[in-house]
Design an enzyme around this catalytic site. Structure first.
Site, PDB file in Angstrom:
ATOM      1  N   GLU A  92      10.784  12.120 -69.442  1.00  0.00           N
ATOM      2  CA  GLU A  92      11.048  10.981 -68.875  1.00  0.00           C
ATOM      3  C   GLU A  92       9.916  10.586 -67.927  1.00  0.00           C
ATOM      4  O   GLU A  92       9.968  10.661 -66.679  1.00  0.00           O
ATOM      5  CB  GLU A  92      12.222  11.189 -67.672  1.00  0.00           C
ATOM      6  CG  GLU A  92      13.424  11.709 -68.601  1.00  0.00           C
ATOM      7  CD  GLU A  92      14.743  11.620 -67.758  1.00  0.00           C
ATOM      8  OE1 GLU A  92      14.719  11.885 -66.503  1.00  0.00           O
ATOM      9  OE2 GLU A  92      15.839  11.486 -68.310  1.00  0.00           O
ATOM     10  N   GLU A 141      18.596  13.575 -74.563  1.00  0.00           N
ATOM     11  CA  GLU A 141      19.588  13.866 -73.736  1.00  0.00           C
ATOM     12  C   GLU A 141      20.691  12.793 -73.356  1.00  0.00           C
ATOM     13  O   GLU A 141      20.646  11.781 -73.722  1.00  0.00           O
ATOM     14  CB  GLU A 141      18.790  13.872 -72.150  1.00  0.00           C
ATOM     15  CG  GLU A 141      17.917  14.948 -71.979  1.00  0.00           C
ATOM     16  CD  GLU A 141      17.523  14.978 -70.585  1.00  0.00           C
ATOM     17  OE1 GLU A 141      18.255  14.362 -69.538  1.00  0.00           O
ATOM     18  OE2 GLU A 141      16.303  15.498 -70.466  1.00  0.00           O
TER      19      GLU A 141
END
Ligand code: BGP
Length: 477
Positions: A181, A375
């Site tokens: 991320e 995810e």
């Protein structure tokens, strides 16, 4: 069949949220080892002086110190993943296990041996490791000495770490990710980049500088990977932020576009090889100098990623109206207001399966590179019944609807998708709150928010459901 035959079904975890053993076998302290539990721990509960002063025995409970003790129990956990039919397991390597201080001359052999054992165990079960090199942690020594990624000095240290693990695991790991991320570094600088921001006025400029350094390191890592592991694939990772304009007012739509610019600008560099032009204007208008030079530009241009991975949990809505903007949802680390058409999880994350289909199409269209959902999942409180069984139908429903939308994106929209790894396939420490009670797993772990519990594992109802999903390659939802 919607999903390709070799679709990589599996689960995702990260070293610091599972391993524990935080000082075992030569591991150095890492940034997440100094975080207490509690909501807002990434932004508020944060004591820069204590972190800088190298306290050897800090007081209180630190969730990551033991986490779920995966370090000692990974064989048992891998057997359960194999029972569900996992084709892949996404996990990360803890940099501080390999280089305890981050700038050591030699790697820590015991740390390297741990991941040998872990990857061997995966392969024994036919599970392909998908490895993140940097998942929100780094040796804390690098914070103390360099203030983390704001310093360019970290770049060669990281590349050396990456080359060390490439050389070691070249026959075991074929899928790699550079930074987890990467866009979150703009919002949570300590976790994202090991950086302490003393002066809030400097935050923006420091965060973009740290990101630029990570981008250069990411590109150099891609180059090393392509050279050293020609058969491997290496990708980027971004938090996907599907956002809707709160109304059809043009100003609201502009807000949405600006949010997307900001959210994907770093992935743009990783996937396309250059900063988008609006960013160059943004840097000038904000008087931000991240230190880009011609050599950086060449490195970025020549070393783009093979695929784009992302995490998706929720969507948000954006508004130009200050009154509506003040109704921020609790779940959003950045941006976003409550969308009246969506329900939220207990933690305020707005549940929106269609948003995943939107994200898949958006990213595919933008980058034209294979995608990987690394995810997705529902953080929820599980209540064992009188027999200890967990009937987590809410989790099944969440995942069913999201997988359905992923399938539609592949089957009907033509998106190229490599795989799906559900976040927290075994209960683990929540990154944003440090809680255990925010559970994502198919496997329950007996541990509470204060560090109590036996650490025993058992299967939830969703375990059997996911096993059937994988066995049917996503046909039986
Ligand atoms: C992602 C992180 C993960 C994970 C997940 C869920 O942003 O990459 O590490 O933690 O979010 O978030 P949380 O643990 O805060 O519920």
């Amino acid at each position: 069949m919607a999903f390709p035959k070799n679709f990589l079904w599996g689960g995702a975890i990260a070293a610091h949220q599972t391993e524990g053993a935080y000082l075992e076998d030569g591991k150095g302290r890492s940034t997440c080892d100094v975080l207490h539990g509690g909501k807002g721990r990434l932004t508020e509960i944060f004591d820069p002086q204590a972190i800088r002063s190298n306290i050897k025995a800090p007081r209180g409970y630190f969730p990551e110190h033991i986490a779920i003790d995966f370090y000692h129990r990974f064989r048992e956990d891998l057997a359960l993943f194999a029972e569900m039919g996992f084709k892949t397991l996404r996990t990360s390597i803890s940099w501080a296990r390999i280089f305890p201080n981050g700038d050591d001359a030699q790697p820590n052999e015991k740390g390297l041996a741990f991941y040998d054992a872990l990857f061997d165990e995966c392969l024994k079960h036919g599970i392909e490791p998908l490895v993140t090199l940097s998942h929100w942690e780094m040796p804390i020594h690098l914070t103390r000495k360099y203030n983390g990624w704001v310093s360019r000095d970290i770049i060669p240290l990281f590349v050396n770490y990456a080359k060390t693990v490439f050389a070691r695991y070249k026959n075991k790991v074929m899928y790699w990710l550079t930074f987890n991320e990467i866009n979150m570094t703009l919002h949570i600088p300590f976790l994202g980049s090991g950086m302490i921001v003393d002066d809030p006025a400097q935050k923006e400029s420091m965060c973009y500088t740290a990101c630029h350094n990570q981008l250069v390191a990411s590109a150099l890592t891609v180059r090393a990977c392509h050279k050293m592991l020609p058969n491997a694939k290496i990708g980027s990772m971004v938090t996907s932020m599907t956002a809707y304009p709160y109304t059809c007012k043009p100003e609201d739509n502009w807000e949405k576009l600006e949010l997307e610019f900001a959210n994907y600008c770093l992935t743009d560099v990783q996937a396309r090889g250059a900063y988008p032009s609006w960013m160059k204007h943004f840097f000038v208008s904000r008087k931000i100098n991240v230190g880009i030079n011609a050599r950086d530009e060449k490195i970025l241009r020549e070393n783009t990623v093979d695929f784009v991975s992302f995490g998706y949990y929720a969507s948000s809505a954006v508004s130009s109206d200050p009154v509506i903007r003040s109704q921020k949802t609790t779940g959003n680390v950045f941006g976003g207001v409550q969308n009246p058409y969506l329900k939220s999880s207990e933690w305020g994350w707005q549940i929106d399966p269609i948003g995943l289909r939107v994200a898949l199409n958006f990213l595919w269209d933008r980058y034209q590179k294979p995608l990987f959902i690394v995810e997705n999942g529902l953080g929820a409180r599980d209540m064992p019944d009188i027999n200890g069984e967990i009937h987590d139908d809410y989790r099944i429903e969440y995942l069913r609807e999201h997988i359905r939308m992923a399938k539609a994106a592949v089957e009907e929209d033509g998106v190229e998708l490599l795989g799906f790894t559900s976040w927290g396939c075994i209960d683990l420490i929540s990154a944003s709150t440090g809680e255990m009670s925010k559970r994502y797993g198919f496997i329950y772990v007996d541990r509470n928010d204060e560090g109590g519990g036996t650490l025993r594992r058992w299967r939830k109802k969703s375990f059997y459901w996911y096993r059937d999903v994988i066995a049917s390659n996503g046909e039986q939802l």
